[in-house]
Design a protein around this motif. Structure first.
Motif, PDB file in Angstrom:
ATOM      1  N   LEU A   6       0.765  -1.333  -0.066  1.00  0.00           N
ATOM      2  CA  LEU A   6      -0.196  -0.129  -0.043  1.00  0.00           C
ATOM      3  C   LEU A   6       0.694   1.086   0.084  1.00  0.00           C
ATOM      4  CD1 LEU A   6      -2.712  -1.004   2.441  1.00  0.00           C
ATOM      5  CD2 LEU A   6      -2.594  -1.274   0.094  1.00  0.00           C
ATOM      6  N   LEU A   7       0.368   2.051  -0.857  1.00  0.00           N
ATOM      7  CA  LEU A   7       1.132   3.493  -0.944  1.00  0.00           C
ATOM      8  C   LEU A   7       0.758   4.360   0.262  1.00  0.00           C
ATOM      9  CD1 LEU A   7       2.976   5.549  -2.405  1.00  0.00           C
ATOM     10  CD2 LEU A   7       0.819   5.922  -4.001  1.00  0.00           C
ATOM     11  N   PHE A   8       1.730   5.193   0.834  1.00  0.00           N
ATOM     12  CA  PHE A   8       1.300   6.120   1.686  1.00  0.00           C
ATOM     13  C   PHE A   8       0.741   5.605   2.885  1.00  0.00           C
ATOM     14  CE2 PHE A   8       3.219   8.768  -1.276  1.00  0.00           C
ATOM     15  CZ  PHE A   8       2.326   9.251  -2.456  1.00  0.00           C
ATOM     16  N   ALA A   9       0.909   4.585   3.207  1.00  0.00           N
ATOM     17  CA  ALA A   9       0.281   3.598   4.358  1.00  0.00           C
ATOM     18  C   ALA A   9       0.168   4.527   5.772  1.00  0.00           C
ATOM     19  CB  ALA A   9       0.919   2.376   4.657  1.00  0.00           C
ATOM     20  N   GLY A  10       1.151   5.304   5.802  1.00  0.00           N
ATOM     21  CA  GLY A  10       0.976   6.256   7.255  1.00  0.00           C
ATOM     22  C   GLY A  10       0.462   7.344   7.062  1.00  0.00           C
ATOM     23  N   LEU A  11       0.003   7.902   5.695  1.00  0.00           N
ATOM     24  CA  LEU A  11      -0.947   9.122   5.688  1.00  0.00           C
ATOM     25  C   LEU A  11      -2.582   8.948   6.177  1.00  0.00           C
ATOM     26  CD1 LEU A  11       0.253  10.494   2.156  1.00  0.00           C
ATOM     27  CD2 LEU A  11       1.177  11.013   4.314  1.00  0.00           C
ATOM     28  N   SER A  12      -2.787   9.947   7.028  1.00  0.00           N
ATOM     29  CA  SER A  12      -4.237   9.971   7.119  1.00  0.00           C
ATOM     30  C   SER A  12      -5.027  10.368   5.993  1.00  0.00           C
ATOM     31  CB  SER A  12      -4.571  11.237   8.159  1.00  0.00           C
ATOM     32  OG  SER A  12      -4.299  12.427   7.509  1.00  0.00           O
ATOM     33  N   ALA A  13      -6.293   9.810   6.134  1.00  0.00           N
ATOM     34  CA  ALA A  13      -7.254  10.447   5.020  1.00  0.00           C
ATOM     35  C   ALA A  13      -7.141  11.874   4.648  1.00  0.00           C
ATOM     36  CB  ALA A  13      -8.491  10.061   5.318  1.00  0.00           C
ATOM     37  N   ALA A  14      -7.339  12.692   5.437  1.00  0.00           N
ATOM     38  CA  ALA A  14      -7.119  14.096   5.362  1.00  0.00           C
ATOM     39  C   ALA A  14      -5.734  14.638   4.524  1.00  0.00           C
ATOM     40  CB  ALA A  14      -7.162  14.854   6.672  1.00  0.00           C
ATOM     41  N   GLY A  15      -4.673  13.921   4.882  1.00  0.00           N
ATOM     42  CA  GLY A  15      -3.467  14.198   4.680  1.00  0.00           C
ATOM     43  C   GLY A  15      -3.543  13.765   2.968  1.00  0.00           C
ATOM     44  N   THR A  16      -4.189  12.731   2.639  1.00  0.00           N
ATOM     45  CA  THR A  16      -4.107  12.118   1.350  1.00  0.00           C
ATOM     46  C   THR A  16      -5.147  13.183   0.467  1.00  0.00           C
ATOM     47  OG1 THR A  16      -3.909   9.925   2.200  1.00  0.00           O
ATOM     48  CG2 THR A  16      -4.685  10.097  -0.098  1.00  0.00           C
ATOM     49  N   ALA A  17      -5.985  13.463   0.953  1.00  0.00           N
ATOM     50  CA  ALA A  17      -6.923  14.222   0.265  1.00  0.00           C
ATOM     51  C   ALA A  17      -6.271  15.778  -0.122  1.00  0.00           C
ATOM     52  CB  ALA A  17      -8.212  14.780   1.060  1.00  0.00           C
ATOM     53  N   ALA A  18      -5.484  16.348   0.927  1.00  0.00           N
ATOM     54  CA  ALA A  18      -4.842  17.471   0.885  1.00  0.00           C
ATOM     55  C   ALA A  18      -3.546  17.332  -0.292  1.00  0.00           C
ATOM     56  CB  ALA A  18      -4.026  17.938   2.003  1.00  0.00           C
ATOM     57  N   ALA A  19      -3.027  16.077  -0.643  1.00  0.00           N
ATOM     58  CA  ALA A  19      -2.296  15.730  -1.467  1.00  0.00           C
ATOM     59  C   ALA A  19      -2.783  15.640  -3.076  1.00  0.00           C
ATOM     60  CB  ALA A  19      -1.468  14.823  -1.093  1.00  0.00           C
ATOM     61  N   PHE A  20      -3.926  15.352  -2.954  1.00  0.00           N
ATOM     62  CA  PHE A  20      -4.797  15.067  -4.269  1.00  0.00           C
ATOM     63  C   PHE A  20      -4.722  16.056  -5.552  1.00  0.00           C
ATOM     64  CE2 PHE A  20      -6.618  11.849  -7.112  1.00  0.00           C
ATOM     65  CZ  PHE A  20      -7.591  12.907  -7.676  1.00  0.00           C
ATOM     66  N   PRO A  21      -5.143  17.344  -4.878  1.00  0.00           N
ATOM     67  CA  PRO A  21      -4.905  18.398  -6.111  1.00  0.00           C
ATOM     68  C   PRO A  21      -3.654  18.320  -6.950  1.00  0.00           C
ATOM     69  CG  PRO A  21      -6.072  19.083  -4.091  1.00  0.00           C
ATOM     70  CD  PRO A  21      -5.514  17.993  -3.755  1.00  0.00           C
ATOM     71  N   PRO A  22      -2.357  18.232  -6.370  1.00  0.00           N
ATOM     72  CA  PRO A  22      -1.169  18.268  -7.281  1.00  0.00           C
ATOM     73  C   PRO A  22      -1.314  17.196  -8.303  1.00  0.00           C
ATOM     74  CG  PRO A  22      -0.786  18.923  -5.216  1.00  0.00           C
ATOM     75  CD  PRO A  22      -2.117  18.429  -5.014  1.00  0.00           C
ATOM     76  N   LEU A  23      -1.754  15.968  -7.733  1.00  0.00           N
ATOM     77  CA  LEU A  23      -2.030  14.725  -8.446  1.00  0.00           C
ATOM     78  C   LEU A  23      -2.964  15.197  -9.901  1.00  0.00           C
ATOM     79  CD1 LEU A  23      -0.828  11.643  -8.636  1.00  0.00           C
ATOM     80  CD2 LEU A  23      -3.247  11.094  -7.804  1.00  0.00           C
ATOM     81  N   LEU A  24      -3.983  15.482  -9.508  1.00  0.00           N
ATOM     82  CA  LEU A  24      -5.002  16.077 -10.491  1.00  0.00           C
ATOM     83  C   LEU A  24      -4.363  16.826 -11.574  1.00  0.00           C
ATOM     84  CD1 LEU A  24      -7.701  15.541 -11.838  1.00  0.00           C
ATOM     85  CD2 LEU A  24      -8.450  17.270 -10.194  1.00  0.00           C
ATOM     86  N   ALA A  25      -3.682  17.887 -11.052  1.00  0.00           N
ATOM     87  CA  ALA A  25      -2.950  18.688 -12.021  1.00  0.00           C
ATOM     88  C   ALA A  25      -1.978  18.047 -12.850  1.00  0.00           C
ATOM     89  CB  ALA A  25      -2.275  19.915 -11.213  1.00  0.00           C
ATOM     90  N   ASP A  26      -1.046  17.180 -12.470  1.00  0.00           N
ATOM     91  CA  ASP A  26      -0.408  16.592 -13.157  1.00  0.00           C
ATOM     92  C   ASP A  26      -0.915  15.593 -14.176  1.00  0.00           C
ATOM     93  OD1 ASP A  26       1.937  17.432 -11.725  1.00  0.00           O
ATOM     94  OD2 ASP A  26       2.353  15.736 -10.672  1.00  0.00           O
TER      95      ASP A  26
END
Length: 583
Positions: free
Chosen positions: A31-51
């Motif tokens: 699993l990727l980013f197993a240590g990230l919380s759901a909120a942290g993952t959501a915060a990281a998503f906009p750059p992924l969508l931008a890419d």
């Protein structure tokens, strides 16, 4: 054309790290980013969508329509993913499969590329993620209660897709494929129901070859996961001598089909006319150069005998000569086939046409991992070739496209050749196009058979384009090849002074000499980095550079839009001229 952008330059899309062992279907995925919380993952998503939008937005409305639900269950992102988002997570973690530039991490762009050949949403029509993106449907959602939601603690199956995210599947509502029927006992005749369904199921302990022999035209042979050693043929593991056969292995997260050499067999799978089952009746050896017995006339009939063959999801291991070999086949698909340590050639279509080799992997061949020989109209896409002498070789063939492949750790990544010894079988080599491939660090010592023409290929070559005409080499990323990035050369000029010189080689004919020049090739918009900086001590070290042109004349070859540092050309004063392409 799918591109991603780096600082100060435009780079080609990263090639697929073949066989795509990134999906949730393969063992060892973490699993990727197993240590990230759901909120942290959501915060990281906009750059992924931008890419994602930077890579696909110009051709696809999928991201505009779905926004965060392109990958997530919720419109705000969070800690639950659809199948496409989950596959991207696994790809980001799978450095071995998806780190195509070898820097130890998987970028968003590399992860996107790595999952392009998958059918993440499992739609029944089998559309890949890239195909869905290309028509602006959703790679992570399918119609009806047929979706799976993934979280860090488990999965939810049978879920409906979100509303208002645009079209989901290219074909509209498509049910998932039916469950495979149970296999017959090994000593039973096939029951009428299975004949009607045109599916034969083989389980461990049964014979795949027996199923092939029983199959009617158009049958699908589904092989349940396990290791198979077939004993009926001392030369070939499996042989297919009839048209319309689909040979499909089961592939799930922890299961795969392996065809292992049962003893001293020479070939793993052969798809050939029946009279060609035992090639040793004609050849002294099945190793190159395939020496014929004195009473056997050279030359092959090129007309097809077999039609519409598919081989999918099979690993082929440790055969003396070749992994998968086709001859005189019109219409073939080789999908997710892995050739491991088959000594001469991994995947080897010859005298064949209208074919596809995709999502496959070839490693450990002393000759070529994938060899397209004397064939026409073949696509070779999204494959990984690694640790071979030639990663991919194409010789004496027309209308071949190599795209989105990764070649790393070979002697030469791509060898695109016009050869004299098979010129009688098929004259000419034209329109062999190479686009959007990643060719990285191909510096392996040459282990080809001593005395063969292949043994003269120096390590450190990205693309060797020898005597081939009318081709386009475009939008490739080629880096860290010690001798040269892209080499375009006349055949006779290149082999002069060797035992294969055109005035010494008995297989060279006047017709071949007239055609040995590399003509009308276009080299466009490639990125070449650090090639030619570590030449291997070969007769061609004088030319070591990113771009090399070794021809006696301009011959219509041209270069435009390439990002490179060094070049060498035999045209004009040192370091020579690379003729520009007309606008």
């Amino acid at each position: 054309m799918l591109m991603f952008h780096g600082p100060g330059r435009t780079r080609p899309a990263s090639a697929h790290a073949a066989n795509n062992p990134v999906t949730r279907l393969l063992p060892g995925a973490v699993l990727l980013f197993a240590g990230l919380s759901a909120a942290g993952t959501a915060a990281a998503f906009p750059p992924l969508l931008a890419d994602w939008q930077a890579r696909y937005g110009a051709i696809s409305a999928s991201g505009d329509n779905a926004q965060c639900q392109l990958c997530h269950e919720s419109s705000s992102g969070g800690g639950s993913w659809n199948a496409y988002g989950w596959d991207i997570r696994l790809a980001k973690e799978n450095v071995a499969a998806c780190d195509v530039n070898g820097n130890g991490t998987v970028s968003n762009e590399e992860a996107f590329f790595c999952v392009e050949p998958l059918n993440s949403d499992g739609d029944g029509s089998g559309y890949t993620n890239l195909e869905e993106i290309g028509v602006s449907t959703q790679p992570g959602w399918t119609n009806g209660a047929n979706n799976t939601i993934f979280t860090q603690t488990g999965t939810l199956t049978g879920q409906l897709p979100p509303d208002d995210i645009g079209p989901l599947d290219p074909d509209g509502t498509e049910p998932p494929p039916p469950v495979e029927p149970p296999p017959p006992a090994d000593d039973e005749d096939l029951p009428p129901g299975q004949r009607k369904r045109q599916t034969i199921v083989v389980r461990p302990g049964q014979s795949i070859q027996k199923a092939i022999d029983q199959a009617a035209h158009g049958a699908r042979i589904f092989v349940l996961a396990g290791t198979y050693r077939e004993l009926s043929d001392p030369v070939n593991g499996l042989r297919i001598n009839k048209s319309g056969i689909q040979l499909v292995g089961q592939k799930t997260r922890y299961k795969e089909v392996i065809l292992e050499n049962a003893g001293n067999q020479r070939n793993g799978i052969v798809v050939v006319p029946e009279e060609r089952n035992d090639c040793l009746e004609c050849h002294v050896s099945m190793a190159p150069p395939f020496e014929l017995y004195p009473d056997v006339e050279p030359g092959m009939d090129p007309e097809p005998v077999l039609y519409d063959i598919e081989v999918r999801n099979i690993i082929i291991n440790n055969f003396t000569n070749n992994g998968l070999f086709t001859e005189r086949v019109d219409g073939f698909k080789i999908v997710n086939v892995e050739s491991r340590n088959n000594k001469n050639y991994g995947i080897f279509p010859t005298l064949s046409r209208n074919g596809l080799v995709t999502r496959s992997k070839a490693t450990g061949a002393d000759d070529s991992g994938i060899w397209i020989e004397t064939s026409e109209n073949v696509q070779v896409t999204h494959n990984l070739v690694e640790g071979n002498t030639n990663g991919i070789e194409v010789s004496n063939s027309d209308d071949i496209e190599l795209s989105y492949n990764v070649a790393r750790g070979n002697t030469a990544a791509f060898a695109i050749l016009l050869l004299p010894d098979i010129f009688d079988d098929r004259a000419g080599a034209k329109r062999i196009d190479m686009r959007n491939n990643w060719l990285i660090a191909n510096n392996k010592p040459n282990t080809a058979r001593p005395g063969s023409v292949l043994a003269t290929v120096p390590p450190g070559t990205g693309i060797l384009h020898l005597g081939v005409d009318d081709s386009v080499i475009e939008n490739n990323y080629i880096a860290d090849n010690g001798l040269g990035g892209i080499v375009i050369a006349d055949y006779c000029l290149t082999v002069a002074g060797t035992p294969f010189a055109c005035d010494q080689d008995p297989t060279v004919t006047p017709e071949f000499i007239a055609d040995n020049f590399a003509t009308n090739n276009r080299v466009l918009n490639n990125v070449l980095v650090n090639n030619g900086t570590n030449p291997p001590g070969s007769p061609f070290d004088f030319a070591a550079s990113d771009l090399i042109l070794l021809t006696l004349g301009e011959w219509g070859n041209c270069y435009s839009g390439n990002d490179y540092t060094t070049h060498f050309s035999t045209l004009g004063p040192y370091p020579g001229i690379l003729p520009p392409c007309a606008p």
